[in-house]
Design an enzyme around this catalytic site. Structure first.
Site, mmCIF file in Angstrom:
data_model
loop_
_atom_site.group_PDB
_atom_site.id
_atom_site.type_symbol
_atom_site.label_atom_id
_atom_site.label_comp_id
_atom_site.label_asym_id
_atom_site.label_seq_id
_atom_site.Cartn_x
_atom_site.Cartn_y
_atom_site.Cartn_z
ATOM 1 C CG ASP A 209 4.489 -1.607 -0.016
ATOM 2 O OD1 ASP A 209 4.157 -1.036 -0.988
ATOM 3 O OD2 ASP A 209 3.639 -1.894 1.107
ATOM 4 C CB SER B 94 -2.742 -2.063 0.337
ATOM 5 O OG SER B 94 -2.212 -3.122 -0.792
ATOM 6 C CG HIS C 75 1.034 0.524 -2.335
ATOM 7 N ND1 HIS C 75 1.528 -0.597 -1.401
ATOM 8 C CD2 HIS C 75 -0.451 0.175 -2.344
ATOM 9 C CE1 HIS C 75 0.679 -1.527 -1.014
ATOM 10 N NE2 HIS C 75 -0.375 -0.880 -1.440
#
Length: 817
Positions: A163, A599, A237
């Site tokens: 990620d 996600s 994220h």
């Protein structure tokens, strides 16, 4: 002596100029990688592992063979090209045999024709695809107690995250308020040191932290100032996904002085291993992602979370299942690693799922039972609904509404879109102070150049009591999420309700002949938007969640494999955020964010898979996947069939009956997954059989990607022993087989099936009895009754005498020839 360094510098600069004109390519070459090398080269013994077996990367056999492979890569490039005209970025040795290299298109063509080269793919980009969900999923009461409580949930399981990195100082990843984390010898990853603070990223909870950016640097898009040449999260994220799966339990989520709940990961005691390969402005490159996956498997992660996927079907390979991204994941699964991947955010349209292969658990996103709503009460007693996580205006009082366009310091600045309230310096503070500021939701909000956070800051700096943001023109596909703000505020998302508000404002406001306001008489008050409302009409499939049917090639031919696999919460999920993160304009500088996407759904499954792995450590990735799928539910909390968010004709969101193309097997049920009764197991050979029997796939393509010949067949791809049945082109009748293995006590299962009227379905036998550990085959026969031009949906249910219920979805489309 003095001239030599100058010559060297000139050489280096010229070589970089040559390479800079090129592209990045992923090259695979003949010869087996570590995971599948069966011997045959003098001086190098076999290193291959059986299906679901971990590689012993510390053995001398492995280290010498991987060194041999890297030497071969270097020799191939050195033989073909002059030094300085190419730049090798990575050697792939464990899961793939190949490398990524920065070269010119002409050099790539030369590589394609070089002896020993199997494939040359131009690199392509990938993109990024909680306080309440543990309770929604029943973890605190139904799952964590079975493993010793939240302080043991996920103990000694390592989840790898490919990620955007992590913010290590976040309390969700802290180790000082938890039981000490001991050493974990099975994990061999390393911890990079922050180049600025000189501190390690690891602390026991975070057990590994590395970054991969060679392809991004070679492509000229990496900026170390904002992207950080370290595992530090410059986006937000990566911190968010890691916290959803494995963040510490009971972390207070505070925004603007209010606590909106306490955050926890699904497996709060699991360890976190970070493999940063995504970056804020450009996403990532497959070369870097593949290198990260190789490293994660080499290091010994148990679970791999991929909230990342391609922008679309890869045009460089004919087959979706055999692109380098999916091929390396097949080797990861062979090494015993469970892979959860986000299904993609292209919904609600069909064929938008971006996670294709049977060895991957592809996760769709659900809306859970929590909704945030607010309201604006006008002076004419009308109540206008809206959203915003904000406090209310003073109880029992109303305040004057003033529109941004009516309080401009200079009316000639209209070109700056003053109505969206992004620039407080354009507005007259004397006219705004003590009132409610009325703003317009412009297209700038849709494209991300304007934010609700900035509206709130504008209102606060001008002394406004609060703000109202009205959507006057709907942009198709716009998703409105509630945003936490520190002053009373509300977003009116319904265009019709916004019109009512504006009509009331205009009627109540008196103006002179030039249009300038003489007196503001419109009044209103804003309600409390901080308290969530829990709905029974949950879960629902989120509008954005990628949908099936699954595809097997870039011409969108449909596959005999159901995708997505499973549904998990992915809408409005609270979790950790990096203060460096700028991915979400409304959460810049914040420690937590509430965002949506598949996600967010994937790490829910990764964390729950860690709980299953903790209880059943010897289970294969396919067994864990089966347990999750066969115990999932297709009913919401009100015991009604699941619904999916969909567009109606007017581009407004409506609810329609959901199908397996929306949710796969159903919504995850963690408590049931720990004790599934039966599992549908599969391994590397089974996946090869699936590939070798899929029409349209050349056996040479399979051999190039897997280093394995097609000497094993399952007859038809729908015979893969997966916990679902899909036949995309059914003529007359077909019988498929499945094998179940009992992972509980001795039990008798009655097998029934049902299907939509266009198909008949029969199972054989009608009942089976299995001892612990025993396996048994059964068959399912589908027959076309009528050709409708649409898919038919159904299920096979195995109901056990001890209470286990094992359900698999059935999907088929009938043809007359």
């Amino acid at each position: 002596m003095g001239a030599a360094p100058i010559t060297f510098v000139i050489f280096m600069v010229s070589s970089l100029l040559i390479v800079a004109k090129g592209e990045i390519y992923i090259v695979t070459v003949e010869g087996q990688p570590v995971i599948s090398y069966t011997g045959g080269i003098d001086g190098f013994a076999a290193t291959a592992v059986e299906s679901d077996e971990e590689i012993d990367v510390t053995s001398e056999l492995v280290t010498s063979y991987q060194h041999h492979l890297e030497q071969k890569h270097d020799m191939l490039l050195g033989t073909l090209f002059d030094r300085g005209t190419y730049q090798k970025l990575y050697s792939y040795k464990h899961l793939l045999n190949g490398f990524s290299v920065h070269i010119s298109p002409a050099q790539a063509e030369a590589l394609r024709h070089a002896p020993g080269v199997k494939s040359v793919h131009q690199d392509w980009k990938v993109r990024r695809l909680t306080t309440h969900t543990p309770q929604f999923l029943g973890l605190p009461t139904g799952v964590w107690p079975t493993g010793g409580g939240f302080d043991k949930a996920g103990e000694d399981i390592v989840i790898g995250f490919v990620d955007s990195g992590i913010f290590p100082r976040h309390p969700s990843f802290g180790s000082h308020n938890t039981e000490p984390f001991g050493p974990l010898p099975k994990y061999r990853g390393k911890c990079e040191v922050d180049p600025n603070t000189k501190k390690e990223f690891c602390n026991g909870k975070i057990i590994g932290a590395q970054h991969f950016a060679k392809a991004a640097i070679a492509a000229g898009v990496f900026n170390p100032i904002v992207d950080f040449a370290s595992p530090l999260d410059g986006d937000g994220h990566g911190s968010h996904t890691a916290a959803i799966a494995a963040g510490n339990n009971g972390i207070p989520v505070r925004m603007h002085g209010y606590e909106v709940g306490k955050a926890s990961g699904m497996a709060p005691r699991a360890r976190i291993a970070v493999y940063k390969a995504l970056y804020r402005l450009f996403g990532g490159f497959v070369s870097d992602v593949v290198a990260a996956i190789e490293q994660a498997v080499h290091d010994g992660v148990d679970i791999l979370n991929l909230s990342v996927g391609p922008n679309g079907p890869p045009a460089t390979t004919k087959t979706t299942f055999l692109n380098p991204f999916d091929a390396v994941l097949l080797s990861a699964v062979k090494a015993g690693v469970f892979v959860a991947q986000a299904a993609g955010n292209g919904g609600p349209f069909s064929k938008t799922v971006l996670s294709y292969s049977p060895w991957i658990t592809s996760v769709a996103a659900a809306v859970d039972d929590r909704r945030y709503k607010n309201h604006l009460t006008l002076g004419n007693k009308k109540m206008i609904p809206g959203i915003c996580l904000s406090p209310a205006t003073h109880a029992g009082r109303t305040f004057t509404l003033v529109a941004a366009n009516d309080v401009l310091l200079d009316p000639s600045v209209v070109k700056y879109s003053p109505s969206d309230c992004q620039k407080p310096e354009l507005l007259n503070k004397n006219m705004v102070e003590g009132n409610i500021l009325l703003c317009g939701y412009s297209f700038n909000f849709v494209v991300g150049t304007a934010s609700i956070k900035k509206v709130s800051e504008t209102a606060k700096s001008l002394g406004a009591i609060g703000f109202v943001l009205a959507v006057e023109n709907a942009s198709p596909g716009t998703k409105y999420d509630p945003v936490p703000v520190g002053v009373p505020g509300i977003l009116i998302t319904d265009v019709g309700k916004s019109t009512e508000l504006i009509d009331y404002y205009n009627i109540s406001t008196t103006r002179d002949w030039t249009g300038r306001v003489r007196s503001f008489k419109a009044i209103g008050s804003i309600g409390d938007g901080l308290r969530p409302i829990l709905h029974k009409s949950a879960p629902q499939v989120a509008l954005f969640s990628g949908r099936g049917p699954n595809i097997k090639d870039y011409s969108f031919q449909e596959a005999d494999l159901l995708k997505p696999d499973i549904l998990a919460p992915g809408s409005l999920i609270w979790a950790a955020w990096s203060p460096n993160g700028t991915d979400e304009a409304n959460y810049i500088g914040a420690g937590f964010a509430m965002i949506s996407g598949t996600s967010m759904a994937a790490p829910h499954i990764a964390g729950i898979a860690a709980l299953v792995k903790q209880k059943h450590f010897q289970w294969s990735p396919a067994a864990i996947k089966s347990a999750l799928m066969t115990t999932s539910t297709i009913l919401d909390r009100a015991m009604r069939p699941l619904q999916a968010q969909q567009y109606s004709g007017s581009e407004t969101v409506s609810l329609v009956p959901a199908t397996p193309f929306d949710y796969g097997s159903g919504h995850v049920n963690p408590r049931a997954a720990l004790d599934p009764g039966l599992i549908f197991d599969a391994g590397y050979q089974d996946y090869l059989g699936f590939l070798c029997t899929t029409p349209g796939i050349d056996s040479r393509e399979i051999r190039n990607s897997t280093n394995s010949p097609c000497n094993y067949t399952i007859g038809h791809p729908s015979n893969l022993n997966s916990p679902s049945i899909t036949i995309s082109h059914l003529v007359k009748t077909r019988t498929v087989t499945r094998t179940v293995t009992n992972v509980a006590k001795k039990e008798t299962y009655v097998i029934t099936a049902r299907m939509a009227p266009a198909m008949s379905i029969h199972t054989n036998p009608s009942a089976i009895t299995l001892k612990p550990g025993a396996s048994r085959k059964f068959s399912v026969t589908l027959t076309v009754r009528s050709v409708t031009g649409a898919y038919s949906f159904g299920e096979v249910l195995l109901k056990g005498s001890r209470g286990h219920k094992v359900r698999i979805p059935v999907v088929a489309m009938g043809y007359d020839r």
